[in-house]
Design a protein around this motif. Structure first.
Motif, mmCIF file in Angstrom:
data_model
loop_
_atom_site.group_PDB
_atom_site.id
_atom_site.type_symbol
_atom_site.label_atom_id
_atom_site.label_comp_id
_atom_site.label_asym_id
_atom_site.label_seq_id
_atom_site.Cartn_x
_atom_site.Cartn_y
_atom_site.Cartn_z
ATOM 1 N N GLY A 197 -12.221 3.857 -6.450
ATOM 2 C CA GLY A 197 -12.319 4.712 -5.267
ATOM 3 C C GLY A 197 -10.962 5.274 -4.866
ATOM 4 N N VAL A 224 -18.886 0.588 -13.253
ATOM 5 C CA VAL A 224 -18.730 1.670 -12.272
ATOM 6 C C VAL A 224 -19.916 2.623 -12.353
ATOM 7 C CG1 VAL A 224 -17.421 3.757 -11.739
ATOM 8 C CG2 VAL A 224 -16.228 1.618 -12.116
ATOM 9 N N TRP A 228 -11.874 -7.889 -8.323
ATOM 10 C CA TRP A 228 -10.716 -7.040 -7.999
ATOM 11 C C TRP A 228 -11.185 -5.607 -7.742
ATOM 12 C CZ3 TRP A 228 -5.422 -8.065 -7.493
ATOM 13 C CH2 TRP A 228 -4.625 -6.939 -7.377
ATOM 14 N N MET A 229 -12.016 -5.104 -8.639
ATOM 15 C CA MET A 229 -12.502 -3.731 -8.482
ATOM 16 C C MET A 229 -13.339 -3.571 -7.215
ATOM 17 S SD MET A 229 -14.680 -1.289 -11.101
ATOM 18 C CE MET A 229 -16.319 -1.935 -10.787
ATOM 19 N N PRO A 253 -5.880 -5.974 -4.110
ATOM 20 C CA PRO A 253 -5.948 -4.511 -4.245
ATOM 21 C C PRO A 253 -5.983 -3.838 -2.887
ATOM 22 C CG PRO A 253 -8.092 -5.484 -4.662
ATOM 23 C CD PRO A 253 -7.130 -6.639 -4.486
ATOM 24 N N GLN A 254 -5.403 -2.650 -2.835
ATOM 25 C CA GLN A 254 -5.508 -1.811 -1.642
ATOM 26 C C GLN A 254 -6.971 -1.381 -1.502
ATOM 27 O OE1 GLN A 254 -2.557 1.260 -1.710
ATOM 28 N NE2 GLN A 254 -3.434 2.400 0.016
ATOM 29 N N GLN A 288 -8.357 -2.655 -14.926
ATOM 30 C CA GLN A 288 -9.028 -1.534 -14.253
ATOM 31 C C GLN A 288 -8.848 -0.187 -14.954
ATOM 32 O OE1 GLN A 288 -10.799 -2.438 -11.328
ATOM 33 N NE2 GLN A 288 -10.163 -4.479 -11.994
ATOM 34 N N LEU A 293 -9.722 1.045 -0.713
ATOM 35 C CA LEU A 293 -9.962 2.477 -0.513
ATOM 36 C C LEU A 293 -11.345 2.799 -1.062
ATOM 37 C CD1 LEU A 293 -6.580 4.288 -1.000
ATOM 38 C CD2 LEU A 293 -8.500 5.255 0.247
ATOM 39 N N PRO A 294 -12.345 2.785 -0.192
ATOM 40 C CA PRO A 294 -13.726 2.999 -0.652
ATOM 41 C C PRO A 294 -13.878 4.325 -1.393
ATOM 42 C CG PRO A 294 -13.694 2.224 1.612
ATOM 43 C CD PRO A 294 -12.273 2.552 1.251
ATOM 44 N N ASP A 295 -14.856 4.361 -2.264
ATOM 45 C CA ASP A 295 -15.138 5.576 -3.015
ATOM 46 C C ASP A 295 -15.509 6.701 -2.051
ATOM 47 O OD1 ASP A 295 -15.777 6.725 -5.794
ATOM 48 O OD2 ASP A 295 -17.529 7.245 -4.604
ATOM 49 N N LEU A 321 -15.906 -2.926 -17.333
ATOM 50 C CA LEU A 321 -15.768 -2.427 -15.955
ATOM 51 C C LEU A 321 -16.084 -0.943 -15.846
ATOM 52 C CD1 LEU A 321 -12.764 -3.927 -14.018
ATOM 53 C CD2 LEU A 321 -15.206 -4.240 -13.637
ATOM 54 N N ALA A 322 -15.711 -0.182 -16.865
ATOM 55 C CA ALA A 322 -16.048 1.254 -16.851
ATOM 56 C C ALA A 322 -17.567 1.414 -16.807
ATOM 57 C CB ALA A 322 -15.464 1.950 -18.077
ATOM 58 N N THR A 352 -7.891 0.839 -8.043
ATOM 59 C CA THR A 352 -9.323 0.719 -8.291
ATOM 60 C C THR A 352 -9.961 2.110 -8.180
ATOM 61 O OG1 THR A 352 -9.612 0.027 -5.992
ATOM 62 C CG2 THR A 352 -9.523 -1.717 -7.654
ATOM 63 N N ALA A 403 -12.033 1.874 -16.134
ATOM 64 C CA ALA A 403 -12.908 2.203 -14.996
ATOM 65 C C ALA A 403 -12.271 3.330 -14.187
ATOM 66 C CB ALA A 403 -13.135 0.962 -14.128
ATOM 67 N N VAL A 424 -7.069 -10.245 -14.658
ATOM 68 C CA VAL A 424 -6.690 -10.583 -13.284
ATOM 69 C C VAL A 424 -6.157 -12.008 -13.225
ATOM 70 C CG1 VAL A 424 -7.596 -11.000 -10.965
ATOM 71 C CG2 VAL A 424 -8.209 -8.900 -12.176
ATOM 72 N N GLY A 470 -11.330 -3.679 -4.059
ATOM 73 C CA GLY A 470 -10.601 -2.423 -3.882
ATOM 74 C C GLY A 470 -11.506 -1.311 -3.394
ATOM 75 N N LEU A 471 -12.751 -1.334 -3.862
ATOM 76 C CA LEU A 471 -13.725 -0.313 -3.455
ATOM 77 C C LEU A 471 -14.320 -0.601 -2.071
ATOM 78 C CD1 LEU A 471 -15.578 0.055 -6.859
ATOM 79 C CD2 LEU A 471 -14.511 1.950 -5.629
ATOM 80 N N ASP A 482 0.827 -1.210 0.000
ATOM 81 C CA ASP A 482 0.000 0.000 0.000
ATOM 82 C C ASP A 482 0.864 1.263 0.000
ATOM 83 O OD1 ASP A 482 -2.036 -1.796 0.176
ATOM 84 O OD2 ASP A 482 -2.720 -1.190 2.169
ATOM 85 N N ASP A 524 -12.060 -9.870 -12.667
ATOM 86 C CA ASP A 524 -11.781 -8.444 -12.890
ATOM 87 C C ASP A 524 -12.777 -7.589 -12.091
ATOM 88 O OD1 ASP A 524 -10.157 -9.780 -14.694
ATOM 89 O OD2 ASP A 524 -10.641 -8.525 -16.402
#
Lengths: 310, 310
Positions: A197, B232, B269-270, B4-5, A226, B7-9, B228-229, A195, A229, B304, B273-274, A164, B266
């Motif tokens: 967010g 979102v 993963w997103m 993935p790290q 990603q 980190l929420p939106d 994926l876009a 990602t 997105a 992925v 991360g979210l 991270d 995929d």
């Protein structure tokens, strides 16, 4: 050729125009095992300009020992057809690279920095702090020569050794580059892990620190699928400069899973569908990638190229 | 394994939870040239459930002449390990398929409709209007049996014969399916051409017509790299059910450039991360896709899977 149906985003939150910073000839080719002759590189760049690109990162003055593919930088720069309103930035890692850039009459350069200690050590053989000692003389000479300097910031969203990465640290390093005189920061997801967010959080951290989105570009890799997105979210946040590599060429030679930059074609498909102006013609890009795939001996990883050229 | 790290939106606009409607065993395999034995299919489904999936579309009662790969539907349904809280919907195209579904004790079915005249003719051998005559007896029997019925709507964002598709027409056809008794509509981008603004516009057209996002699922194909876009944006609009296929298996046998469904990996993963809860374990999915790739004799197209299994 099939084209996306144009249906602009009904929120009106997206920009009307996006500038694509085309990195294929430099970032796309630098780690390419197949030797690409200088004449093919110049033809590649000329084709990208003919497709409508206004910024094509052309090559790099990194020492040929590290990036032998781009040892022909001077020859490539001499060979490309100059066009009104088109910039051809070149990566300049150090003072010796700056000598070569000046000899070649380069007007736009880029420096390459790390957001993390580990990658600074691995990629630059310097610490996070001491990397700036390398940039300072380059920046001073760039200013004296009237050059524009872009700052690449790598490992912004994750580092393969450190894991991270704290957005606050990214902002600190990024601001140092801007304070040194960079006109723009390109935030790089070097290992492709970001990602949506996370992207928004980092962009807002820059905005909170007083760095406007007019000074930020995004550079996503599609390693985990990603990239687009993340781009949508960056556009929603006000970013208007997006790095991409025609055909999805490239990736970082010193980073894992470097399955490639965001393909310019995949980006243009999305932006065309959104009604966001780029000035770049999708069909011309697909033709170019198909042509380049012939030189490299393997198909483009871009989904759009595969769908339209297949 | 790299993760993935989280980190929420920061907007808080995304849902806390997303239900993944796993379509790999049905949509993923239906067009597969390599014959997959029933025992492999049941093991695939059992693995998907073990990975945390709560909805696994298991097979189809389409006539074996059209989809020979799924001729073993009854055998597969008899072989899978039932689990508390897990649904195994089955595609039922017509009255004869319904006979078979009832014989097998199926509780969740799906019907497959077209949003366009051309695809209704090509895929169903019926007109846009007359397709409903096919569904009506199926829906009536489903209601009598207490089954839940999902309605797939295909060619929602573009049709390979008609080109552009009017969102108003999509809403009209979609509402017909809901009025017939479908509990949920899955909006399918069958040829993968949709872009983010288009997705938002169609979802808002449904909302404006009184169809809440709790009745909508999205089904994107990655043919042009947009899946994926688009996802979102759908999440931002309030959609909480997303179709995906583990390993990115599949595509529509009667549509061009069917390079595949959105890969579940995929998507996960997103969402991981979210910080959006799915209940599905990424490592278990990647293991499953690697195992299935061995049976199919080719690597997964999921980015992925390639990054993590490589």
């Amino acid at each position: 050729m099939r084209r996306p149906q144009v249906l602009p985003d009904p929120t009106g939150a997206l920009p009307d125009r996006v500038t694509i910073w085309e990195v294929g000839p430099r970032d796309g080719l630098q780690n390419e095992a197949t030797v690409v002759p200088a004449a093919v590189k110049t033809a590649f760049i000329d084709r990208l300009v003919a497709a409508g690109h206004t910024i094509v990162e052309a090559t790099s003055f990194v020492h040929p020992k590290w990036v032998p593919q781009l040892a022909d930088a001077a020859e490539v720069l001499a060979g490309i057809t100059r066009a009104e309103g088109v910039a051809f930035p070149v990566l300049v890692p150090n003072d010796r690279g700056m000598d070569r850039a000046i000899e070649c009459g380069v007007t736009d350069i880029a420096v390459f920095a790390s957001a993390t200690e580990a990658f600074a050590q691995k990629n630059l053989n310097r610490g996070l702090e001491s990397q700036f000692e390398m940039f300072e003389p380059v920046m001073a000479r760039a200013q004296a020569e009237g050059m524009r300097v872009r700052g690449y910031l790598s490992m912004v969203f994750g580092d393969q050794w450190e894991g991270d990465v704290d957005p606050a640290q990214v902002v600190t390093v990024g601001r140092r580059l801007l304070d040194l005189g960079c006109h723009q920061l390109s935030l790089g997801d070097t290992i492709g892990v970001a990602t949506a967010g996370h992207v928004r959080a980092v962009l807002r951290a820059f905005a909170d620190a007083g760095v406007g989105m007019d000074r930020i570009a995004v550079h996503f890799h599609d390693t985990y699928g990603q990239a687009l997105a993340n781009t949508v979210v960056a556009l929603e946040e006000g970013v208007t400069v997006v790095d991409a590599s025609t055909g999805g060429l490239g990736g970082c030679p010193y980073a894992e899973s470097a399955t490639g930059n965001l393909a310019t074609e995949d980006l243009v498909w999305m932006l065309d569908g959104l009604g966001v102006h780029t000035g770049v013609d999708l069909a011309a890009l697909v033709d170019t990638s198909t042509w380049m795939a012939g030189h490299l001996g393997r198909p483009s990883p871009s989904r759009v190229v595969r769908a339209l050229a297949g």
